[in-house]
Scaffold this motif. Structure first.
Motif, PDB file in Angstrom:
ATOM      1  N   LEU A 189       6.605   1.800  16.015  1.00 39.38           N
ATOM      2  CA  LEU A 189       7.969   1.393  15.698  1.00 39.38           C
ATOM      3  C   LEU A 189       7.990   0.078  14.915  1.00 39.38           C
ATOM      4  O   LEU A 189       8.851  -0.116  14.051  1.00 39.38           O
ATOM      5  N   TYR A 190       7.053  -0.813  15.200  1.00 46.00           N
ATOM      6  CA  TYR A 190       7.006  -2.075  14.465  1.00 46.00           C
ATOM      7  C   TYR A 190       6.688  -1.835  12.986  1.00 46.00           C
ATOM      8  O   TYR A 190       7.031  -2.645  12.131  1.00 46.00           O
ATOM      9  N   MET A 191       6.013  -0.716  12.695  1.00 45.98           N
ATOM     10  CA  MET A 191       5.687  -0.410  11.312  1.00 45.98           C
ATOM     11  C   MET A 191       6.913  -0.001  10.507  1.00 45.98           C
ATOM     12  O   MET A 191       6.823   0.207   9.294  1.00 45.98           O
ATOM     13  N   LEU A 192       8.077   0.129  11.159  1.00 50.44           N
ATOM     14  CA  LEU A 192       9.321   0.330  10.415  1.00 50.44           C
ATOM     15  C   LEU A 192       9.660  -0.906   9.595  1.00 50.44           C
ATOM     16  O   LEU A 192      10.399  -0.819   8.605  1.00 50.44           O
ATOM     17  N   SER A 193       9.132  -2.035  10.005  1.00 53.93           N
ATOM     18  CA  SER A 193       9.343  -3.274   9.262  1.00 53.93           C
ATOM     19  C   SER A 193       8.460  -3.280   8.015  1.00 53.93           C
ATOM     20  O   SER A 193       7.238  -3.101   8.104  1.00 53.93           O
ATOM     21  N   GLN A 194       9.076  -3.475   6.857  1.00 52.03           N
ATOM     22  CA  GLN A 194       8.307  -3.487   5.608  1.00 52.03           C
ATOM     23  C   GLN A 194       7.284  -4.619   5.593  1.00 52.03           C
ATOM     24  O   GLN A 194       6.171  -4.456   5.087  1.00 52.03           O
ATOM     25  N   LYS A 195       7.672  -5.769   6.142  1.00 51.53           N
ATOM     26  CA  LYS A 195       6.763  -6.922   6.140  1.00 51.53           C
ATOM     27  C   LYS A 195       5.518  -6.644   6.965  1.00 51.53           C
ATOM     28  O   LYS A 195       4.399  -6.953   6.540  1.00 51.53           O
ATOM     29  N   LEU A 196       5.685  -6.023   8.145  1.00 47.69           N
ATOM     30  CA  LEU A 196       4.516  -5.721   8.974  1.00 47.69           C
ATOM     31  C   LEU A 196       3.645  -4.648   8.341  1.00 47.69           C
ATOM     32  O   LEU A 196       2.418  -4.686   8.460  1.00 47.69           O
ATOM     33  N   ARG A 197       4.272  -3.692   7.657  1.00 48.30           N
ATOM     34  CA  ARG A 197       3.473  -2.674   6.950  1.00 48.30           C
ATOM     35  C   ARG A 197       2.648  -3.337   5.848  1.00 48.30           C
ATOM     36  O   ARG A 197       1.478  -2.985   5.635  1.00 48.30           O
ATOM     37  N   ARG A 198       3.251  -4.275   5.145  1.00 52.96           N
ATOM     38  CA  ARG A 198       2.537  -4.987   4.079  1.00 52.96           C
ATOM     39  C   ARG A 198       1.377  -5.790   4.648  1.00 52.96           C
ATOM     40  O   ARG A 198       0.271  -5.798   4.093  1.00 52.96           O
ATOM     41  N   HIS A 199       1.597  -6.436   5.794  1.00 56.00           N
ATOM     42  CA  HIS A 199       0.516  -7.203   6.431  1.00 56.00           C
ATOM     43  C   HIS A 199      -0.610  -6.293   6.899  1.00 56.00           C
ATOM     44  O   HIS A 199      -1.784  -6.658   6.805  1.00 56.00           O
ATOM     45  N   LEU A 200      -0.256  -5.115   7.407  1.00 54.18           N
ATOM     46  CA  LEU A 200      -1.288  -4.174   7.845  1.00 54.18           C
ATOM     47  C   LEU A 200      -2.144  -3.725   6.675  1.00 54.18           C
ATOM     48  O   LEU A 200      -3.384  -3.664   6.779  1.00 54.18           O
ATOM     49  N   LEU A 201      -1.513  -3.437   5.529  1.00 54.49           N
ATOM     50  CA  LEU A 201      -2.277  -3.053   4.339  1.00 54.49           C
ATOM     51  C   LEU A 201      -3.154  -4.199   3.872  1.00 54.49           C
ATOM     52  O   LEU A 201      -4.298  -3.983   3.452  1.00 54.49           O
ATOM     53  N   GLN A 202      -2.634  -5.427   3.952  1.00 54.02           N
ATOM     54  CA  GLN A 202      -3.447  -6.588   3.586  1.00 54.02           C
ATOM     55  C   GLN A 202      -4.655  -6.730   4.498  1.00 54.02           C
ATOM     56  O   GLN A 202      -5.751  -7.059   4.040  1.00 54.02           O
ATOM     57  N   LEU A 203      -4.445  -6.474   5.794  1.00 51.45           N
ATOM     58  CA  LEU A 203      -5.553  -6.569   6.747  1.00 51.45           C
ATOM     59  C   LEU A 203      -6.625  -5.548   6.430  1.00 51.45           C
ATOM     60  O   LEU A 203      -7.819  -5.867   6.414  1.00 51.45           O
ATOM     61  N   LEU A 204      -6.224  -4.318   6.130  1.00 56.90           N
ATOM     62  CA  LEU A 204      -7.183  -3.264   5.813  1.00 56.90           C
ATOM     63  C   LEU A 204      -7.890  -3.547   4.494  1.00 56.90           C
ATOM     64  O   LEU A 204      -9.101  -3.360   4.374  1.00 56.90           O
TER      65      LEU A 204
END
Length: 337
Positions: free
Chosen positions: A282-297
């Motif tokens: 559900l937190y991945m609904l946030s665009q900012k958190l999705r962007r951070h996850l992609l940055q982490l990967l």
């Protein structure tokens, strides 16, 4: 399946064939454990690396991830319990029960505190005034959530112990069925589940009213994410707690009624326990958190490539050094004129 019973002094005692739903529950608990550990650890890493922990919302989310992990680490014990029987002893029985309730109670109290914070920010506007005061209130709320949850979970853990029955199978369960114990338990459930639910409904009714009246709704987009998180909690845990509350006043008569209650209890328990792996999604609904996850990967991939490239460069340097040393040795061995 028909009902069968024997009449002892005008009281019917039913002997029913039990359906084995515990094996399915144990297998599903293992899957939930795997997904929850991966999801919540990734979420915590994203928050630590890319987000400011002085942000109040991030502070609540991090505490919720910790709460989910506390609950998650009890799942392997329950999986073994339902697949086999309780083999871990009395102390672990109490400890796992305490951790189980700690994860549940801390989640609901933290969600309530997060909702109240949203209510103050959106509806009452910037009260209590400064960001520093808001941050201190959030830290105090998180600390109070853990203290209250620990106290409530310990009181639940004291009531359970390991009992071995005639079939040589051990069970981790409550030791007393007295009305006083049950009344205390259901009062605690009411205070730590239904009361927070009422507070959350009130706050989000006011929040949604404010958002719908606002001209710039994009500003309140995080409210939608928080609403989905809270809705998911009550969708998962609501049916399970309501059924437990009903069982305090309703005694099923006959095998069919007992079978329906048992199946409903098993399904609602799986739904409730699955909540611990839903928050990261559900937190991945946030665009900012999705962007951070992609940055982490991407960062991990870049580091891996950089490591491989560095290793290749080191190899080339070593080979060049060896070649130069060899040529120098040949030059030194040449006879002088």
């Amino acid at each position: 399946m028909g009902d069968g019973g024997v009449d002892y002094d005008n009281e019917v005692v039913y002997y029913c064939e039990e359906i084995d739903f515990d094996t399915v529950s144990g297998a599903i608990f293992i899957l939930i454990f795997i997904f929850s550990v991966i999801g919540n650890i990734i979420l915590a890493c994203v928050l630590f690396i890319y987000e400011k922990m002085k942000n109040v919302t991030n502070l609540f989310i991090l505490n919720l991830a910790c709460s989910d992990l506390v609950f998650t680490f009890t799942l392997p014990f329950w999986a073994v319990y339902y697949l086999h029987h309780w083999v871990f002893g009395d102390f672990v029985c109490k400890f796992v029960t305490a951790a189980n309730f700690l994860g549940l109670y801390s989640s609901i109290i933290l969600l309530t505190a997060m909702t109240v914070d949203r209510f103050i920010t959106v509806v009452l506007h910037n009260w209590p005034g400064s960001q520093l005061k808001r941050q201190r209130c959030a830290i105090a709320g998180c600390a109070a959530a853990w203290v209250i949850s620990i106290g409530a979970s310990v009181s639940d853990a004291v009531k359970v112990q390991v009992e071995t029955y005639w079939d040589n199978r051990s069970y981790c369960e409550a030791t007393s069925d007295s009305s006083d114990v049950n009344l205390g338990y259901y009062l605690q459930v009411s205070l730590l589940f239904f009361l927070p639910f009422a507070i959350i409904v009130f706050c989000y009714s006011a929040i949604l009213k404010t958002v719908l009246q606002a001209s710039n709704r994009k500003r309140y987009r995080p409210v939608v994410v928080m609403f989905c998180i809270i809705a998911a909690f009550f969708i998962c845990w609501g049916p399970y707690n309501i059924l437990i509350f009903i069982q305090a006043f309703y005694e099923p008569r006959g095998c069919n009624a007992k079978e329906r209650i048992y199946i409903a209890h098993s399904i609602f328990r799986i739904l409730a326990f699955s909540h611990c792996c839903m928050n990261p999604l559900l937190y991945m609904l946030s665009q900012k958190l999705r962007r951070h996850l992609l940055q982490l990967l991407r960062c991990q991939k870049a580091q891996r490539k950089s490591t491989d490239k560095g290793a290749g460069q080191n190899t080339s340097v070593i080979q060049n050094a060896a070649f130069i040393a060899q040529n120098s040795a040949v030059i030194l061995e040449l006879p002088s004129k």
